[in-house]
Each structure stands twice: as structure tokens, then as C-alpha cells.
Scaffold this motif. Structure first.
Motif, PDB file in Angstrom:
ATOM      1  N   SER A 117      28.525  17.946 -49.937  1.00 14.08           N
ATOM      2  CA  SER A 117      28.952  18.982 -48.992  1.00 14.08           C
ATOM      3  C   SER A 117      28.836  20.365 -49.619  1.00 14.08           C
ATOM      4  N   LEU A 118      29.176  20.463 -50.894  1.00 17.18           N
ATOM      5  CA  LEU A 118      29.078  21.745 -51.588  1.00 17.18           C
ATOM      6  C   LEU A 118      27.631  22.210 -51.676  1.00 17.18           C
ATOM      7  N   ASP A 119      26.710  21.292 -51.976  1.00 20.43           N
ATOM      8  CA  ASP A 119      25.298  21.663 -52.061  1.00 20.43           C
ATOM      9  C   ASP A 119      24.777  22.141 -50.713  1.00 20.43           C
ATOM     10  N   ASP A 120      25.170  21.471 -49.627  1.00 19.61           N
ATOM     11  CA  ASP A 120      24.756  21.931 -48.298  1.00 19.61           C
ATOM     12  C   ASP A 120      25.329  23.307 -48.001  1.00 19.61           C
ATOM     13  N   PHE A 121      26.568  23.516 -48.375  1.00 16.04           N
ATOM     14  CA  PHE A 121      27.234  24.790 -48.101  1.00 16.04           C
ATOM     15  C   PHE A 121      26.543  25.928 -48.856  1.00 16.04           C
ATOM     16  N   LYS A 122      26.197  25.684 -50.110  1.00 20.31           N
ATOM     17  CA  LYS A 122      25.555  26.728 -50.913  1.00 20.31           C
ATOM     18  C   LYS A 122      24.242  27.187 -50.292  1.00 20.31           C
ATOM     19  N   ILE A 178      23.410  27.857 -47.375  1.00 17.64           N
ATOM     20  CA  ILE A 178      23.478  28.805 -46.265  1.00 17.64           C
ATOM     21  C   ILE A 178      24.167  30.108 -46.660  1.00 17.64           C
ATOM     22  N   LEU A 179      24.541  30.245 -47.922  1.00 14.72           N
ATOM     23  CA  LEU A 179      25.312  31.405 -48.348  1.00 14.72           C
ATOM     24  C   LEU A 179      24.426  32.451 -49.006  1.00 14.72           C
ATOM     25  N   SER A 180      24.740  33.699 -48.773  1.00 13.65           N
ATOM     26  CA  SER A 180      24.014  34.782 -49.428  1.00 13.65           C
ATOM     27  C   SER A 180      24.483  34.972 -50.873  1.00 13.65           C
ATOM     28  N   GLN A 181      25.722  34.581 -51.182  1.00 10.87           N
ATOM     29  CA  GLN A 181      26.263  34.654 -52.539  1.00 10.87           C
ATOM     30  C   GLN A 181      26.846  33.286 -52.923  1.00 10.87           C
ATOM     31  N   PRO A 182      26.017  32.285 -53.142  1.00  7.81           N
ATOM     32  CA  PRO A 182      26.520  30.926 -53.364  1.00  7.81           C
ATOM     33  C   PRO A 182      27.388  30.784 -54.606  1.00  7.81           C
ATOM     34  N   VAL A 183      27.230  31.652 -55.608  1.00  5.81           N
ATOM     35  CA  VAL A 183      27.994  31.516 -56.837  1.00  5.81           C
ATOM     36  C   VAL A 183      29.487  31.662 -56.594  1.00  5.81           C
ATOM     37  N   ARG A 184      29.874  32.388 -55.548  1.00  3.30           N
ATOM     38  CA  ARG A 184      31.295  32.563 -55.263  1.00  3.30           C
ATOM     39  C   ARG A 184      31.959  31.238 -54.865  1.00  3.30           C
ATOM     40  N   VAL A 185      31.180  30.333 -54.355  1.00  4.02           N
ATOM     41  CA  VAL A 185      31.708  29.017 -53.985  1.00  4.02           C
ATOM     42  C   VAL A 185      31.365  27.978 -55.042  1.00  4.02           C
ATOM     43  N   GLU A 186      30.182  28.064 -55.614  1.00  4.53           N
ATOM     44  CA  GLU A 186      29.728  27.085 -56.600  1.00  4.53           C
ATOM     45  C   GLU A 186      30.663  27.023 -57.803  1.00  4.53           C
ATOM     46  N   THR A 187      31.050  28.173 -58.331  1.00  2.31           N
ATOM     47  CA  THR A 187      31.846  28.190 -59.564  1.00  2.31           C
ATOM     48  C   THR A 187      33.203  27.511 -59.408  1.00  2.31           C
ATOM     49  N   PRO A 188      34.056  27.938 -58.467  1.00  2.00           N
ATOM     50  CA  PRO A 188      35.382  27.294 -58.408  1.00  2.00           C
ATOM     51  C   PRO A 188      35.334  25.827 -58.038  1.00  2.00           C
ATOM     52  N   PHE A 189      34.410  25.430 -57.171  1.00  2.14           N
ATOM     53  CA  PHE A 189      34.391  24.026 -56.756  1.00  2.14           C
ATOM     54  C   PHE A 189      33.729  23.131 -57.792  1.00  2.14           C
ATOM     55  N   SER A 190      32.723  23.614 -58.493  1.00  3.56           N
ATOM     56  CA  SER A 190      32.098  22.795 -59.532  1.00  3.56           C
ATOM     57  C   SER A 190      33.073  22.508 -60.665  1.00  3.56           C
TER      58      SER A 190
END
Length: 783
Positions: A529-534, A536-548
Motif C-alpha cells: 500500500s505504501l509503494d502504491d501511495f508513493k 501518486i505523490l509529488s513529495q513521496p519522501v514525506r511518507v516513505e521515511t516515517p512509514f518505512s
């Protein structure tokens, strides 16, 4: 941490609380830990408990005076008359097994426990001790009166004697044994000792940040870490004590990242789900600074970020897609974190399975991310009694990998409740004498010994370890300290066991504590789900870092024994991700009406995130009842915190109602979010409009017929001038024309435009001799 009850009858340090079932077996000179000794008794039932709370110096020299102090407690049901405490000088113990046997004895054994040391200060008369009462004591004796001759380990005893239960004679009512190392001169080859100093904690941060928080303020699940780094806390004590010790720091980089986050603005989740401001910034900054100073000249080993449970991965997770893929990124993130926060270059070449227990699958997983050294323990990679000495820790085990076999006895000495002075003193003396005994096994041959204590020692356990290391560093002539990397390079003992135990030998109780397969499957689902979410994001690192990093924490060894808490943590991470992904969605439409044959359907896409979403497309599908056709998929891009109306062209063929389904898709064709259904009514395709459409179609058809007929006439042959004008039936030929040159032949009702009977096949156009030809002719008109 498990607490050990003080054993009645004597204060003897228990053996290590190792979970391996074979750990209680004793092997001569080997590395298996000794079992917890039973409480000693004198002449039968337990009557007194003796606690040695101080023994100085821990490593005496020739001109020293040994001081022993503590307390005795009367556990009988009556008063002990004329009680006295005496110091007993016991024999020299030549092996580690002999030390183990002496510690496990119960009751006073004449001869084996030695004789009382002469001198008034070696005996303390404490008078009558009432039932349930206690008395303190202090004994002093010059080293020269202890009969210490050859280097080695000597037994030292403290006994309580008196008259109990109306007895007429004095007898020994209790004894406590301890051990004293004697090393007047350094051996030819002192042992090389490596002591691991672990800085590891449990997971404290989830993935949650407030949706409207541009700074992504970290939210701690509890305030436990603040207590650990506060003055006097467990982690504060480990740093304060370790800075002056010759140790190898073993660090979970997640701890450093968490404290660094705490050094800035952070929040703490409360029991009711709300958050409050955290207030431990000053402690966090001080702790990080002190740690940076402490490790400046020492070796630092970085575990993979979050300290993943290698055995759980090997036994439960390796067949779950992507599970092993976490180790590589966790290792690299660990290296980067330590380098950033501590300003040192760490080693990532060491893997440390839980309790040092290994089997082939654990070794395979542990080395899958680049580590080539696996820290195990001598009760896992056992010698089976083949050696009469403790071998060097490093052992090649195949595949270019090395097992670093920590000594199980030494590693387990500092478990239990070290808040009691007697327990701590006994642990220190056991550590000193055990290392001295190892050195005495082969004094002319240097060996490398590794000590790997429990992963998360308490503050009191850390204090006991520090006291033992400090004494060994100052007075332990039989040992010198080296780092873990140097220990891994030591020349292996050719006779030492190098065979990794089979999978069936892995301890059942450790296996029971492992993360279940379902846990890794849940982590995999969140990862997808996280990979799919990333995407579509213009700044995926904001989500990738805390969830990874939260997923790394979800596999931590700290969850052992806390299965429910681990499940709650994973659920919170999944819920937080679902909350974020739910911020990009279709807004539900009510029924809408379309006017005319062509129209557009607007669909609103909402983005509650603080960043733009892109690489999405909107697709509409409709029922076929009224022939509503939808144009191709429309690209979607929505700015952060906004909603965007996407217009989709459509074409309708008839009036009526139909259902339309809207669905967002990612760039690779995966569905995004929940679909949205709404009803469409086409109302203004009227009968007049339909008549006009039908008339237009008819005109086109008639024009085509006209063109076809004219072309046919031009290609037919001219009639024979000698042929009669009338056919045998009295009619004229098909090509008869009037004087104006126009075609005067009339079509019968029901014929098609080319003369074919309506609804039937065209007749034979080469002759008019059939019955149909006669019916289709009319008489020539004369005028």
C-alpha cells in the motif's frame, strides 16, 4: 527484566537466565552456563541467610587487607544465642567446573569449605539474634593470612555459628561462599577480552503525524524513552558508565533517531488517543552529546535499524514476499543514522540473533544483508566436552562467514536483580574469577574471549557490569581489552567446534516468542500500500521515511514476549497509512441529468494531503441500457489541500437512466481508493430530434439509390430497333421512354429503389420473361 529472588540460606549469584534448555549443563572448561545454585543449609534445615554486600579489594595484592561486610538474618523460629560471623579460607579451585560445583553446594562441608582465619578482625561476635532479626558485620583479614600462593581462584566463605533451639553446643547455621582471584604477576599471554556494551531500546515512535502538520512533528507512543534518558535512567547510566570503560558499543540506530527526534519538538500520545507536548528536549540533547563524547575513541557496531528479529525472519518470515528485503535498507539506514548522530564510522559487519541462538536458517538470514560475522554463544555452538579449555571466540562456519562465540557463563552473570548489593558483589567476583580461570587454563597461549550480555540491561545491571570491568581494567593482569573487529580477526582454535547446530536444536521457548508469519504478511500488505501511495505523490519522501522506519520497528527483537503489543503497533501503522491514503478520494455525486446527445460529466477528486497528487487517471464506465458512451480516461492532478473537478465527455443514444461507476487508477493500472457510483438520466433527446435524425438518414439513402440507378442505365445496351414495342403480354419494354426522354416506367408499390420487391431478393435483370416481369409492366401511354 526477570527478578531473581534471593536464595534463602546464602546469597549466591545465580547462573545466567538463559532460555536454552541445554544451558544448565556444565562442561569442563567449556562455555555452558552453570545452573542457579541451591540455597546452602547447615546441618539440615535452612536457619540463616548471609549477604556479602561488600568485598574490597576485588582483586587483592600482596600487602592488601581484604574487607568483607554484610548482614546475617535469623530465619529460625527462635533466638540464635551467642552468634558469631567468621571468615573461612577455602581451597584453590583450578577449573571453572570446580567453581561451579562449589557454588552449588548446600550446607557447611568441613574441609571443602576451609578453616576459619585467625585474628580478632576475622571474627565478629554479634550477640543474640532474635527470630526474624538481622545483624550487620564487618570482617578484615590481611592477604598474607589467606594462604594465597599460586595464581588462581580461591574460595572464600562467611559462616554464621551459634546456639539455636535450645542447643547446648555451637554449630554452623549458615554459610555464604564467594571467590577471590589471585594473580601477583601477569601471565605470559593474557587473554584478549571483548565486552559488548549494548545501547538498545524498544520501539517508541509510530508512523503517525497530524494531517495538517507541515513539519511532521513526531508522535511518541509513550513517554518511556524520556524516562530512560533522564538522569539516573537506564540509558543515561549506560552512557555515563560506559564512557570510561574499554567496551565495544553495540547500537540500535533507531534509538539514536528517536532521541534525536525527542531533542526537537515532539508529542506524546495519551491513553485517550490525543497528544500532548513532549518536554524532554534538554535530556535528549544532553544524552546525545554525552554519547558522542563517550564513543569518540571506541569501536561502534551498528545493528540494522530497529534491531530486526533475525530468528523470526528466518523461521516465520522468509517465505513472505519482501520480508527479507527489509534487511538491506535497514542496514544502510543504520549506518547512515549512526554516522549522522554520533559522527563516527560504524561497523555493520556483525549480526546479533536473539540470545545468540543460531541454526542454519538464522545464519543464512543474518548474513543476507552483508554481515559476515554472527554473534552467537557457547551454549548454542557447543564444544561437547572435546576441549579442556575455553577456545578463541572466532570460528569460521563456511560460506565466508565467521561465528563470534561469546562465552555463555560470562555473558549471563549480570542477569537478575542487581539492586541488592549482595547480588552485585557476587556477580563482580564471579566475573573476575571466571576470566582469571580462563587465563589459567593455558597461560602461555593467547586467546580471544567475547562477552555478550543481555540486550537491554537495567541501570543496576549496568552498574554491576561497570564495576567488574573497572576492576579488571585496573587490576586484572590476566586480561587485556580489544574491540570486536579485532576479536573477529583472531586466529581460530583448530579444535573448536565449527558446525552450526541443526534447525531442530533451536530452543522451543525462544521459538515460541517469535513473531508469527501473520505479522510479516501484515507488514507486506502495508508495504505494498505504501509503494502504491508513493507513486501518486509529488513529495513521496514525506511518507516513505516515517512509514518505512515504522515497518523496520515492527520487526524488532524488542517485541519478544509482547505479542499483543506488537500487533497493536502494526495495527496503528496500518491505520495511519489508511488515514493518509483516504485523503485522496472521489467525492460522492448525487443523480445528475444530461441534456442533449453529447455532454460532460464532472467528477470531483479531493486531496486532503499537504502535497500534490499526480500520476492518477479517472475512468468512467456505464451501463449499456441507453447506450451512454464515455470518453477515454482523464488524467488527474490535484494540488495539496484542494479539490479538482475532472470533466469526462460522454455521448448518449437514447433517453433513460443508467448507473455510472467512477474509479481512480494509478499510473501502472492499479485501482486507487474506493469506486464511486451515481445515476445519470438523459432527458432531452426528444421525438422531433429523433425524426430529424431519421429523415437525414433517409435522404442519404435515397441519394445513394439515385446515383446507383443512373450508373446502371449508362452501362445497359441500347434496344434493338427492329424489336416490337410491345411485349407478348401487351406491355412495353423496361426502357420505354416518352417523348421528353424521361423514364415513364412507374414502380409498383412495395418495390425497392432498384426495382427489387421490398423485403425480397433482386430478380434476374438480364430478361423480363418471368412471371414477375409481366406483373411489373404497365401499358404505354399515348397522348
Amino acid at each position: 527484566m526477570r527478578l531473581l529472588a534471593v536464595l534463602a540460606g546464602a546469597l549466591l549469584l545465580s547462573g545466567p537466565l538463559h532460555p536454552l534448555p541445554e544451558a544448565t549443563a556444565a562442561a569442563r572448561g567449556g562455555g555452558t552456563p552453570f545452573s542457579a545454585p541451591a540455597a546452602p543449609a547447615a546441618d539440615g534445615p535452612r536457619t540463616a541467610v548471609i549477604s556479602v554486600d561488600e568485598l574490597t579489594p576485588s582483586v587483592p595484592e600482596k600487602d592488601d587487607t581484604v574487607t568483607v561486610s554484610g548482614r546475617v538474618a535469623n530465619r529460625t523460629g527462635s533466638t540464635v544465642k551467642d552468634a558469631r560471623v567468621a571468615l573461612l579460607a577455602g581451597p584453590r579451585l583450578t577449573t571453572r567446573s570446580a567453581m561451579e560445583e562449589a557454588a552449588s553446594r548446600t550446607g557447611f562441608v568441613p574441609g571443602a569449605d576451609g578453616a576459619e582465619v585467625g585474628g580478632k578482625d576475622a571474627v565478629a561476635r554479634i550477640g543474640d539474634v532474635p527470630a526474624g532479626g538481622s545483624r550487620s558485620f564487618t570482617l578484615r583479614v590481611p592477604v598474607e593470612k589467606l594462604s594465597l600462593d599460586e595464581p588462581g581462584v580461591y574460595q572464600l566463605g562467611v559462616s554464621l555459628s551459634g546456639k539455636a533451639r535450645g542447643g547446648a553446643y555451637e554449630r554452623v547455621l549458615g554459610i555464604e561462599r564467594t571467590f577471590l582471584p589471585w594473580q601477583p604477576a601477569a601471565p605470559d599471554e593474557p587473554i584478549q577480552l571483548t565486552f559488548l556494551w549494548p545501547l538498545i531500546s524498544s520501539a517508541h515512535i509510530g508512523a503517525y503525524t497530524k494531517p495538517d502538520d507541515q513539519q511532521q512533528t513526531p508522535v511518541f507512543e509513550n513517554d518511556g524513552l524520556a524516562r530512560e534518558i533522564a538522569p539516573g535512567g537506564r540509558l543515561q547510566q549506560l552512557v555515563s558508565l560506559g564512557k570510561d570503560l574499554p567496551v565495544t558499543w553495540v547500537v540500535d540506530p533507531d534509538l539514536l533517531a528517536s532521541v534525536a527526534a525527542m531533542a526537537e519538538r515532539y508529542e506524546v500520545r495519551t491513553e485517550d488517543g490525543t497528544t500532548v507536548e513532549g518536554r524532554a528536549q534538554a535530556d535528549a540533547r544532553r544524552w546525545l552529546f554525552d554519547l558522542q563524547q563517550a564513543v569518540e575513541d571506541d569501536e561502534v557496531v551498528a545493528l540494522p535499524f530497529g534491531d530486526p528479529d533475525l530468528a523470526s525472519l528466518a523461521h516465520r518470515g522468509r517465505n513472505v514476499p519482501g520480508a527479507l528485503g527489509h534487511l538491506g535498507p535497514a542496514t544502510e539506514l543504520g549506518r547512515t543514522t549512526v554516522r549522522t548522530e554520533l559522527h563516527v564510522e560504524p561497523s555493520t559487519d556483525f549480526a546479533w540473533p536473539v540470545e545468540g541462538a543460531i541454526d542454519p536458517s538464522v545464519v543464512s538470514v543474518a548474513t543476507s544483508a552483508g554481515a559476515r560475522n554472527v554473534i552467537t554463544r557457547s551454549d548454542s555452538l557447543r564444544e561437547n566436552g572435546r576441549l579442556n579449555h575455553t577456545p578463541t571466540a572466532a570460528r569460521p562456519i563456511g560460506g565466508g562467514n565467521t561465528a563470534i562465540v561469546a562465552d555463555a557463563r560470562l555473558s549471563g552473570l549480570f542477569r537478575g536483580d542487581m539492586t541488592r548489593a549482595g547480588t552485585s558483589v557476587e556477580a563482580v567476583q564471579r566475573f573476575l574469577t571466571q576470566t582469571q580461570a580462563i587465563s589459567a587454563q593455558q597461560p602461555d597461549k593467547q586467546r580471544s574471549i567475547v562477552v555478550a550480555p543481555q540486550r537491554m540491561p537495567t541501570a543496576s545491571q549496568a552498574q554491576a557490569m561497570a564495576e567488574a570491568l573497572d576492576a579488571l581494567q585496573l587490576d586484572g593482569r590476566w586480561a587485556e581489552f580489544v574491540g570486536l573487529t579485532e576479536a573477529a580477526r583472531a586466529k581460530p582454535d583448530p579444535q573448536a567446534n565449527r558446525r552450526v547446530p541443526g534447525r531442530g536444536s533451536y530452543p522451543a521457548d525462544l521459538r515460541e516468542q517469535e513473531l508469527r508469519t501473520e505479522a510479516f504478511e501484515e507488514i507486506h500488505t502495508v508495504r505494498e500500500s505504501l509503494d502504491d501511495f508513493k507513486s501518486i505523490l509529488s513529495q513521496p519522501v514525506r511518507v516513505e521515511t516515517p512509514f518505512s522506519v515504522a515497518l523496520h520497528r515492527a520487526m524488532s527483537t524488542s517485541w519478544r514476549g509482547e505479542r499483543d503489543e506488537a500487533a497493536e503497533y502494526r495495527a496503528s501503522v496500518r491505520k495511519d497509512l489508511e488515514e493518509l491514503t483516504g485523503g485522496v478520494r472521489l467525492v460522492q455525486k448525487s443523480e445528475m441529468k444530461l441534456s442533449g446527445r453529447s455532454a460532460t460529466i464532472p467528477v470531483t477528486v479531493q486531496n486532503k494531503l499537504l502535497q500534490d497528487v499526480e500520476n492518477l487517471e479517472l475512468r468512467l464506465t456505464s451501463g449499456r441500457r441507453i447506450g451512454l458512451e464515455v470518453d477515454e480516461a482523464q488524467p488527474v492532478r490535484v494540488a495539496g489541500g484542494h479539490s479538482q473537478s475532472v470533466k469526462v465527455p460522454t455521448t448518449a443514444k437514447a433517453n433513460g437512466r443508467t448507473w455510472v461507476r467512477a474509479q481512480l487508477y494509478t499510473e501502472d493500472g492499479e485501482r486507487w481508493g474506493e469506486p464511486m457510483r451515481f445515476q445519470v438520466e438523459v432527458t432531452e433527446i426528444t421525438s422531433a430530434v429523433m425524426l430529424v435524425i431519421s429523415g437525414g438518414v433517409l435522404l442519404v439513402v435515397l441519394a445513394g439509390v439515385r446515383m446507383y440507378t443512373q450508373r446502371k442505365r449508362r452501362t445497359e445496351p441500347l434496344p434493338d430497333p427492329d424489336a416490337p414495342l410491345l411485349s407478348p403480354a401487351g406491355g412495353v419494354g423496361d426502357d420505354a421512354r416518352d417523348g421528353s426522354g424521361e423514364d415513364t416506367t412507374e414502380r409498383a408499390a412495395g418495390e425497392g429503389p432498384d426495382g427489387t420487391p421490398a423485403g425480397g431478393q433482386a430478380g434476374d435483370r438480364t430478361g423480363d420473361t418471368g412471371p414477375g416481369a409481366a406483373r411489373n409492366r404497365r401499358p404505354l401511354r399515348h397522348g
